[in-house]
Design a protein around this motif. Sequence first.
Motif, PDB file in Angstrom:
ATOM      1  N   CYS A  42       3.129 -41.073   6.469  1.00 19.15           N
ATOM      2  CA  CYS A  42       3.631 -40.400   5.265  1.00 19.15           C
ATOM      3  C   CYS A  42       4.704 -39.376   5.620  1.00 19.15           C
ATOM      4  N   LEU A  43       4.483 -38.628   6.678  1.00 17.67           N
ATOM      5  CA  LEU A  43       5.433 -37.595   7.081  1.00 17.67           C
ATOM      6  C   LEU A  43       6.752 -38.200   7.548  1.00 17.67           C
ATOM      7  N   ARG A  44       6.687 -39.304   8.286  1.00 18.32           N
ATOM      8  CA  ARG A  44       7.920 -39.956   8.736  1.00 18.32           C
ATOM      9  C   ARG A  44       8.759 -40.429   7.552  1.00 18.32           C
ATOM     10  N   LEU A  46       8.519 -39.302   4.227  1.00 19.59           N
ATOM     11  CA  LEU A  46       8.859 -38.257   3.260  1.00 19.59           C
ATOM     12  C   LEU A  46       9.589 -37.060   3.877  1.00 19.59           C
ATOM     13  N   ARG A  47       9.372 -36.820   5.154  1.00 18.72           N
ATOM     14  CA  ARG A  47      10.024 -35.716   5.885  1.00 18.72           C
ATOM     15  C   ARG A  47       9.763 -34.354   5.264  1.00 18.72           C
ATOM     16  N   ASP A  48       8.630 -34.241   4.606  1.00 17.33           N
ATOM     17  CA  ASP A  48       8.239 -32.966   4.019  1.00 17.33           C
ATOM     18  C   ASP A  48       6.716 -32.894   4.106  1.00 17.33           C
ATOM     19  N   ARG A  49       6.209 -31.865   4.775  1.00 17.23           N
ATOM     20  CA  ARG A  49       4.774 -31.764   5.035  1.00 17.23           C
ATOM     21  C   ARG A  49       3.952 -31.742   3.739  1.00 17.23           C
ATOM     22  N   ALA A  52       3.993 -35.119   2.155  1.00 17.51           N
ATOM     23  CA  ALA A  52       3.188 -36.046   2.962  1.00 17.51           C
ATOM     24  C   ALA A  52       1.701 -35.814   2.726  1.00 17.51           C
ATOM     25  N   ALA A  93       8.508 -41.007  -2.642  1.00 18.55           N
ATOM     26  CA  ALA A  93       9.927 -40.731  -2.379  1.00 18.55           C
ATOM     27  C   ALA A  93      10.788 -41.232  -3.542  1.00 18.55           C
TER      28      ALA A  93
END
Length: 189
Positions: A42-44, A46-49, A52, A93
């Motif tokens: 999820c983090l990869r 969305l790039r937002d903790r 994610a 996203a």
Amino acid sequence: MAQASEHARKRLKSLMKRLGAGDRAAFPEVYEATKVKLFGICLRILRDRSEAEDALQDVYATLLKSADRYDPERASPISWLATLARNRAIDRARKGGVRANAAPIGEADMLPDGVPLADEQLIDGERDARVHGCIETLSENQRRPIRDAFFGGRTYDEIARAENVPPGTMRSRIRRGLMRLRDCMEDGE
């Protein structure tokens, strides 16, 4: 170590079957066994903790509702859950982008529903089988750490400590293994 990985896979498969049969007591163990890997996916994407974390919550809410859809004959539990996480993160996203540029209500029927098509699911299953087949071609000292890192959610440093080797050595082993894995995957295309 390979036996531990195999045991973990069998345990997760058993837990998923129990969850699919309605045994909610299996959920906390499924969560503990998968949260690191699924959060990473999820983090990869969305790039937002925060996003994610929300996507991961969606993944587990969906799992509780649809665990009975998991078919152990079609995919490994972690592959199925990883696909679920990937789809939820992509949905999230897209929703983020759709809010700012919302389409008129009349165009709603033309928007994609986010559910993978049957041929995409088949391709994902074939790719999953090819990845596992290619992993088997690696040497044991490459195969074990790659499985621990990418399927077990362990860090390179944790694996290095467990294997009693310097972290740099472990990184090199994993890097060389990933290069061989990539070559094998490209040969199979």
